[in-house]
Enzyme design. Structure first.
Site, PDB file in Angstrom:
ATOM      1  N   ASP A 175       1.023 -17.008  38.466  1.00  0.00           N
ATOM      2  CA  ASP A 175       2.328 -16.600  39.107  1.00  0.00           C
ATOM      3  C   ASP A 175       3.284 -17.232  39.259  1.00  0.00           C
ATOM      4  O   ASP A 175       3.906 -16.581  39.519  1.00  0.00           O
ATOM      5  CB  ASP A 175       1.432 -15.682  40.051  1.00  0.00           C
ATOM      6  CG  ASP A 175      -0.095 -15.842  40.201  1.00  0.00           C
ATOM      7  OD1 ASP A 175      -0.326 -14.195  40.117  1.00  0.00           O
ATOM      8  OD2 ASP A 175      -1.216 -15.378  40.673  1.00  0.00           O
ATOM      9  N   HIS A 232      -4.118 -14.339  44.890  1.00  0.00           N
ATOM     10  CA  HIS A 232      -4.383 -14.152  43.019  1.00  0.00           C
ATOM     11  C   HIS A 232      -4.663 -12.617  42.912  1.00  0.00           C
ATOM     12  O   HIS A 232      -5.474 -12.522  42.446  1.00  0.00           O
ATOM     13  CB  HIS A 232      -4.710 -14.982  42.309  1.00  0.00           C
ATOM     14  CG  HIS A 232      -4.373 -14.479  40.838  1.00  0.00           C
ATOM     15  ND1 HIS A 232      -3.709 -14.250  39.926  1.00  0.00           N
ATOM     16  CD2 HIS A 232      -5.010 -13.639  40.024  1.00  0.00           C
ATOM     17  CE1 HIS A 232      -3.573 -14.204  39.026  1.00  0.00           C
ATOM     18  NE2 HIS A 232      -4.740 -13.660  38.447  1.00  0.00           N
TER      19      HIS A 232
HETATM   20  P1  NAI Z   1     -13.102 -13.565  28.430  1.00  0.00           P
HETATM   21  O1  NAI Z   1     -14.295 -11.974  28.770  1.00  0.00           O
HETATM   22  O2  NAI Z   1     -12.636 -13.320  26.832  1.00  0.00           O
HETATM   23  O3  NAI Z   1     -14.036 -14.919  28.553  1.00  0.00           O
HETATM   24  C1  NAI Z   1     -15.177 -15.233  29.238  1.00  0.00           C
HETATM   25  C2  NAI Z   1     -16.067 -16.073  29.121  1.00  0.00           C
HETATM   26  O4  NAI Z   1     -17.586 -15.788  30.205  1.00  0.00           O
HETATM   27  C3  NAI Z   1     -17.210 -14.444  28.300  1.00  0.00           C
HETATM   28  O5  NAI Z   1     -17.375 -15.769  26.854  1.00  0.00           O
HETATM   29  C4  NAI Z   1     -18.215 -14.734  28.944  1.00  0.00           C
HETATM   30  O6  NAI Z   1     -19.692 -15.079  28.491  1.00  0.00           O
HETATM   31  C5  NAI Z   1     -18.057 -16.150  30.254  1.00  0.00           C
HETATM   32  N1  NAI Z   1     -18.973 -15.293  31.529  1.00  0.00           N
HETATM   33  C6  NAI Z   1     -19.472 -14.756  31.716  1.00  0.00           C
HETATM   34  N2  NAI Z   1     -20.183 -14.979  32.661  1.00  0.00           N
HETATM   35  C7  NAI Z   1     -20.418 -16.369  33.071  1.00  0.00           C
HETATM   36  C8  NAI Z   1     -21.471 -17.274  33.179  1.00  0.00           C
HETATM   37  N3  NAI Z   1     -21.982 -16.940  34.811  1.00  0.00           N
HETATM   38  N4  NAI Z   1     -21.379 -18.672  33.021  1.00  0.00           N
HETATM   39  C9  NAI Z   1     -20.178 -19.187  31.718  1.00  0.00           C
HETATM   40  N5  NAI Z   1     -19.989 -18.128  31.473  1.00  0.00           N
HETATM   41  C10 NAI Z   1     -19.842 -17.079  31.658  1.00  0.00           C
HETATM   42  O7  NAI Z   1     -12.001 -13.328  29.194  1.00  0.00           O
HETATM   43  P2  NAI Z   1     -10.915 -14.293  29.572  1.00  0.00           P
HETATM   44  O8  NAI Z   1      -9.554 -13.222  29.014  1.00  0.00           O
HETATM   45  O9  NAI Z   1     -10.910 -15.372  29.335  1.00  0.00           O
HETATM   46  O10 NAI Z   1     -10.852 -14.495  31.379  1.00  0.00           O
HETATM   47  C11 NAI Z   1     -11.570 -15.455  32.039  1.00  0.00           C
HETATM   48  C12 NAI Z   1     -11.725 -14.660  33.444  1.00  0.00           C
HETATM   49  O11 NAI Z   1     -10.270 -15.022  33.625  1.00  0.00           O
HETATM   50  C13 NAI Z   1     -11.201 -13.184  34.110  1.00  0.00           C
HETATM   51  O12 NAI Z   1     -12.281 -13.026  35.252  1.00  0.00           O
HETATM   52  C14 NAI Z   1      -9.561 -12.856  34.222  1.00  0.00           C
HETATM   53  O13 NAI Z   1      -9.774 -11.875  35.268  1.00  0.00           O
HETATM   54  C15 NAI Z   1      -9.457 -14.226  34.716  1.00  0.00           C
HETATM   55  N6  NAI Z   1      -7.736 -14.169  34.816  1.00  0.00           N
HETATM   56  C16 NAI Z   1      -6.892 -15.079  35.800  1.00  0.00           C
HETATM   57  C17 NAI Z   1      -6.482 -15.243  35.741  1.00  0.00           C
HETATM   58  C18 NAI Z   1      -5.382 -16.263  36.804  1.00  0.00           C
HETATM   59  O14 NAI Z   1      -4.312 -16.303  36.649  1.00  0.00           O
HETATM   60  N7  NAI Z   1      -6.410 -16.426  37.954  1.00  0.00           N
HETATM   61  C19 NAI Z   1      -5.383 -15.064  34.572  1.00  0.00           C
HETATM   62  C20 NAI Z   1      -5.919 -14.365  34.288  1.00  0.00           C
HETATM   63  C21 NAI Z   1      -7.573 -14.158  33.681  1.00  0.00           C
END
Ligand code: NAI
Length: 326
Positions: free
Chosen positions: A159, A187
């Site tokens: 952000d 966030h």
């Molecule tokens: P994604 O769905 O591509 O990857 C998430 C991965 O986490 C998947 O491979 C899944 O198998 C794994 N996962 C789920 N539960 C798990 C657990 N208990 N232990 C270990 N691994 C686990 O999602 P992406 O795009 O990589 O985003 C990840 C997170 O980041 C989402 O929650 C998204 O909302 C968040 N995010 C946060 C931002 C921020 O600024 N704080 C910005 C963009 C995304």
């Protein structure tokens, strides 16, 4: 060459990690003289995909990559971890209410907090990226009673970076000219990007932009940027989120730029009247591997109202998972 440090990353086969891991291994996060051992956590069904990512990491022959651990067991992935980037989270499924999302993630982050408490380095620096990031960080922190609450942070750096670029575009300047940006609070779409302290090439930003643009264009654009990217790209921001995670950890470990600050969601000590113990984004400086909240920032009525709105959202999130907090 320094001794390797251990960097745990969860959700390691996901989208953000596909950008993040390669940059950590190339030395962009902790410096080009710091070898790293990557300790990667995934859920069991994603271990095969994680194997593929690990093969690609090997194929980069990164000189700083001193080892890779792959596991579906948090006590293996977090063992002796010096840094932990908690990226994996449960996405919102069809029909899921916000409360269901909070609870599903509370289960994940309480287990991971306990595992960090049991096996990580006592100085582990934890960054929660997975959403709802602030409340997930709170849950992990509360489940790690033997670790200093200051070790738990959540990411608002994306952000912050979005705000820098929006302002640079508006003022026809470079992001290099902009200092003292602050994101306050959660966030989420209640976050408050504050321009009142910002300088553009030494001039107050608020003297360079109109109040109407600030209140009705800049703030909502930064708040809604994540949704705008999903609409345009058909997937959520991944490379820019990974970049922000690198920035957050690098500044925490190696220090913020002299004369400037950054935004980090950290354990509130009651500064600026924000409830103690919430994971709230403040202006922070970092030095010697530690962070400090910048004190004495002037808060006008406009800012105060927005800071309270985002604080109230965080308090409501905390209350919704209160029964799961130790
Ligand atoms: P994604 O769905 O591509 O990857 C998430 C991965 O986490 C998947 O491979 C899944 O198998 C794994 N996962 C789920 N539960 C798990 C657990 N208990 N232990 C270990 N691994 C686990 O999602 P992406 O795009 O990589 O985003 C990840 C997170 O980041 C989402 O929650 C998204 O909302 C968040 N995010 C946060 C931002 C921020 O600024 N704080 C910005 C963009 C995304």
């Amino acid at each position: 060459m320094k001794a390797p440090v251990r960097v745990a990353v969860t959700g390691a086969a996901g989208q953000i990690s596909y950008s993040l891991l390669f940059r950590i291994a190339s030395g962009e996060m902790l410096g080009k003289d710091q070898p790293v051992i990557l300790q990667l956590l995934e859920i069991t069904p994603a271990l095969e995909a994680l194997k593929g990512v690990s093969m690609e990491l090997e194929d980069c022959a990164f000189p700083l990559l001193a080892g890779i651990v792959q596991s579906d067991d948090a006590t293996v992935a977090f063992k002796d971890a010096d840094y932990a980037l908690l990226v994996g989270a449960r996405p919102r499924g069809p029909g899921m209410e916000r409360k269901d999302l909070l609870e599903a993630n509370a289960a994940i982050f309480s287990a991971q907090g306990k595992a960090l408490n049991d096996v990580a380095s006592r100085d582990v620096k934890v960054l929660v990226v997975g959403n709802p990031a602030n409340t997930n960080a709170l849950i992990a922190q509360r489940n790690a009673p033997d670790l200093d609450p200051r070790n738990f942070t959540a990411m608002t750096r994306l952000d912050h970076n979005r705000a820098l670029s929006q302002l640079a575009n508006k003022t026809d300047s470079s992001v290099n000219d902009i200092t003292h940006m602050t994101i306050w609070g959660n966030h989420s779409s209640t976050q408050y990007p504050d321009l009142h302290q910002v300088k553009v090439a030494g001039t107050a930003a608020m003297d360079k932009v109109e109040q109407d643009w600030y209140a009705n264009d800049f703030i909502p654009t930064v708040q809604q940027r994540g949704a705008a990217i999903i609409k345009a790209r058909g997937a959520s921001s991944a490379a820019s989120a990974a970049n922000a995670a690198i920035d957050h950890m690098r500044d925490w470990a190696l220090g913020t730029a002299e004369g400037d600050w950054t935004s980090m969601a950290i354990f509130s000590d009651g500064s600026y009247g924000i409830q103690e113990g919430l994971i709230y984004s403040f202006p922070c400086t970092c030095k010697g591997g530690d962070w400090e909240i910048v004190q004495g920032v002037e808060i006008n009525d406009f800012s105060r109202e927005k800071m309270i709105a985002t604080e109230q959202e965080l308090a409501a999130e905390r209350d919704a998972v209160a029964h799961l907090l130790p």
